[in-house]
Enzyme design. Structure first.
Site, mmCIF file in Angstrom:
data_model
loop_
_atom_site.group_PDB
_atom_site.id
_atom_site.type_symbol
_atom_site.label_atom_id
_atom_site.label_comp_id
_atom_site.label_asym_id
_atom_site.label_seq_id
_atom_site.Cartn_x
_atom_site.Cartn_y
_atom_site.Cartn_z
ATOM 1 N N CYS A 53 0.825 -1.231 0.000
ATOM 2 C CA CYS A 53 0.000 0.000 0.000
ATOM 3 C C CYS A 53 0.850 1.268 0.000
ATOM 4 C CB CYS A 53 -0.937 -0.007 1.189
ATOM 5 S SG CYS A 53 -1.846 -1.544 1.336
ATOM 6 N N ASN A 63 -10.214 -0.814 0.444
ATOM 7 C CA ASN A 63 -8.754 -0.659 0.397
ATOM 8 C C ASN A 63 -8.249 -1.217 -0.940
ATOM 9 O OD1 ASN A 63 -6.000 -0.980 0.676
ATOM 10 N ND2 ASN A 63 -6.090 -1.788 2.765
ATOM 11 N N HIS A 119 -3.392 6.842 2.534
ATOM 12 C CA HIS A 119 -3.807 5.534 2.009
ATOM 13 C C HIS A 119 -5.165 5.188 2.614
ATOM 14 C CE1 HIS A 119 -4.206 1.415 1.098
ATOM 15 N NE2 HIS A 119 -3.870 0.975 2.303
HETATM 16 O O1 UT7 Z 1 -3.501 -1.526 3.749
HETATM 17 C C1 UT7 Z 1 -3.145 -2.068 4.973
HETATM 18 C C2 UT7 Z 1 -4.038 -3.218 5.220
HETATM 19 N N1 UT7 Z 1 -4.684 -3.416 6.465
HETATM 20 C C3 UT7 Z 1 -5.224 -2.526 7.314
HETATM 21 O O2 UT7 Z 1 -5.124 -1.349 7.215
HETATM 22 C C4 UT7 Z 1 -5.999 -3.124 8.453
HETATM 23 C C5 UT7 Z 1 -5.883 -2.358 9.745
HETATM 24 N N2 UT7 Z 1 -6.787 -2.923 10.739
HETATM 25 C C6 UT7 Z 1 -8.109 -2.666 10.714
HETATM 26 O O3 UT7 Z 1 -8.593 -1.934 9.879
HETATM 27 C C7 UT7 Z 1 -8.969 -3.296 11.812
HETATM 28 O O4 UT7 Z 1 -8.135 -3.944 12.739
HETATM 29 C C8 UT7 Z 1 -10.017 -4.292 11.243
HETATM 30 C C9 UT7 Z 1 -11.110 -3.541 10.507
HETATM 31 C C10 UT7 Z 1 -9.351 -5.302 10.315
HETATM 32 C C11 UT7 Z 1 -10.680 -5.073 12.398
HETATM 33 O O5 UT7 Z 1 -11.274 -4.163 13.324
HETATM 34 P P1 UT7 Z 1 -11.021 -4.328 14.885
HETATM 35 O O6 UT7 Z 1 -11.784 -3.274 15.558
HETATM 36 O O7 UT7 Z 1 -9.524 -4.361 15.099
HETATM 37 O O8 UT7 Z 1 -11.699 -5.724 15.167
HETATM 38 P P2 UT7 Z 1 -11.057 -7.070 15.768
HETATM 39 O O9 UT7 Z 1 -10.131 -7.707 14.792
HETATM 40 O O10 UT7 Z 1 -10.564 -6.800 17.156
HETATM 41 O O11 UT7 Z 1 -12.348 -7.973 15.901
HETATM 42 C C12 UT7 Z 1 -13.379 -7.669 16.844
HETATM 43 C C13 UT7 Z 1 -14.467 -8.709 16.704
HETATM 44 C C14 UT7 Z 1 -13.931 -10.138 16.746
HETATM 45 O O12 UT7 Z 1 -14.884 -10.933 17.428
HETATM 46 P P3 UT7 Z 1 -14.628 -11.353 18.956
HETATM 47 O O13 UT7 Z 1 -13.333 -12.131 18.947
HETATM 48 O O14 UT7 Z 1 -14.528 -10.072 19.729
HETATM 49 O O15 UT7 Z 1 -15.837 -12.172 19.284
HETATM 50 C C15 UT7 Z 1 -13.895 -10.560 15.310
HETATM 51 O O16 UT7 Z 1 -14.040 -11.952 15.126
HETATM 52 O O17 UT7 Z 1 -15.100 -8.578 15.418
HETATM 53 C C16 UT7 Z 1 -15.109 -9.837 14.759
HETATM 54 N N3 UT7 Z 1 -15.043 -9.593 13.335
HETATM 55 C C17 UT7 Z 1 -16.137 -9.362 12.587
HETATM 56 N N4 UT7 Z 1 -17.440 -9.335 12.887
HETATM 57 C C18 UT7 Z 1 -18.301 -9.068 11.903
HETATM 58 C C19 UT7 Z 1 -13.947 -9.511 12.542
HETATM 59 N N5 UT7 Z 1 -14.325 -9.252 11.280
HETATM 60 C C20 UT7 Z 1 -15.675 -9.149 11.283
HETATM 61 C C21 UT7 Z 1 -16.618 -8.883 10.279
HETATM 62 N N6 UT7 Z 1 -17.919 -8.848 10.638
HETATM 63 N N7 UT7 Z 1 -16.286 -8.647 8.995
#
Ligand code: UT7
Length: 317
Positions: free
Chosen positions: A114, A271, A241
């Site tokens: 990215c 993204n 980005h």
């Molecule tokens: O270009 C560079 C590429 N990457 C990035 O920029 C990614 C940077 N990171 C992020 O944008 C965020 O970390 C995410 C959007 C990927 C995730 O958000 P988060 O607030 O960090 O969520 P998390 O990973 O802590 O997940 C929280 C909960 C989990 O459930 P439990 O364990 O609390 O029960 C996940 O399993 O949300 C769950 N979860 C979802 N639920 C519904 C993860 N993905 C999803 C989903 N829909 N799509």
């Protein structure tokens, strides 16, 4: 001897026709429009169907050349940024060259995920400053749907396909004012994809990437401002980005940058990795948001891990 600067003289972008909405994803994995919108700001993304990474690159490049009034025979170098090329070889940049018959250009691809567009702009700036090139086509094209696992809700809601391009030309007023390019290979495991392993899709520790993104974006912007004795008030636009609206909002608010000076389109495209910044620039250019003399900061972060920032003065086209 007068100093030569890189100026952006044309922009172009291409988004595939097919749109994948949050409602569509609700039918594919256990997710909801509410979760995706709250955690990422993304509402929809474009997905390539029946077309290639090169096709999108060529479409965006043609528009950038038209907008700059440049013909293929004037191009000295084609630099393509991509992590989703059609072939290991020939490179994406060579496929673009072939399409346009830009035979006097030499061509190479860079893989900085990215951060790829910022890295490419920095490389182009050096070729222009040293007098090795006068006109460079920089194109970033990504088909992330190729390496996205549509059964994994943690990643499949985030990514989209698309391409953006600019024509960079030598000029005598400052365009690129400063650049920072960095890498932290030691953190490479937090964001990986390999077409050679059994699991061929993006694997990511979202939380770690999130923390990294906020930290390095703030550091990069602060460094660019201090290197050039500028404050956030001097900046017309921050063009980050487009990965997650919350990352962008946190960075802007911690640095005291007004939300109306921060360009965001992640809601419509998701993204698109290296393509996200040139897609933003093309939209901003078409909307007439960019004025002669405006100072703009571009920031990228992503796989590698890599990060980068460019301080750019917009020069009227
Ligand atoms: O270009 C560079 C590429 N990457 C990035 O920029 C990614 C940077 N990171 C992020 O944008 C965020 O970390 C995410 C959007 C990927 C995730 O958000 P988060 O607030 O960090 O969520 P998390 O990973 O802590 O997940 C929280 C909960 C989990 O459930 P439990 O364990 O609390 O029960 C996940 O399993 O949300 C769950 N979860 C979802 N639920 C519904 C993860 N993905 C999803 C989903 N829909 N799509």
């Amino acid at each position: 001897m007068s100093i030569i600067y890189l100026q952006i003289k044309g922009t172009g972008s291409y988004l595939p026709q097919h749109v994948l909405t949050n409602q569509d994803l609700e039918k594919m994995v256990d997710t909801s429009d509410e979760w995706i919108t709250e955690r990422t700001g993304i509402k929809e993304r474009h997905i390539a169907k029946g077309i290639s990474t090169a096709y999108m690159a060529i479409k965006a490049s043609q528009k950038a050349m038209d907008s700059a009034g440049v013909t293929p025979d004037e191009i000295d170098i084609i630099i393509a940024a991509t992590i989703t090329p059609d072939y290991l070889t020939p490179s994406l940049s060579c496929l673009v060259q072939k399409e346009f018959g830009a035979d006097s250009a030499f061509c190479f691809d860079i893989n900085a995920a990215c951060s790829g567009f910022c890295y490419a702009l920095d490389i182009a700036d050096l070729y222009i400053k040293t007098g090795r090139a006068k006109t460079i086509l920089i194109v970033a094209s990504e088909m992330l749907s190729r390496i996205t696992d549509y059964t994994d809700r943690r990643t499949c809601v985030l990514f989209g396909d698309g391409a953006g391009a600019v024509i960079a030309r030598a000029g005598d007023t400052k365009g690129v004012m400063d650049s920072i390019c960095c890498a932290v290979g030691g953190l490479g495991d937090v964001l990986k994809a390999s077409v050679f392993e059994d699991y061929k899709f993006i694997q990511m520790n979202g939380k770690e990437v999130y923390k990294f993104a906020v930290r390095v974006n703030i550091e990069t912007i602060t460094q660019l401002l201090s290197n050039n004795n500028l404050s956030t008030d001097d900046i017309a636009y921050l063009v980050p980005h487009q990965a997650n609206k919350r990352i962008i909002a946190t960075v802007s608010s911690k640095l005291g940058i007004d939300s109306d000076k921060t360009y965001i389109n992640v809601d419509r495209y998701g993204n698109t990795s290296s393509a996200s910044i040139p897609i933003c620039l093309d939209e901003m250019n078409k909307k007439g948001l960019l004025k002669d003399g405006d100072k703009i900061i571009l920031t990228g972060f992503g796989g590698g891990l890599t990060y980068a920032g460019i301080l750019l003065q917009w020069v009227g086209m």
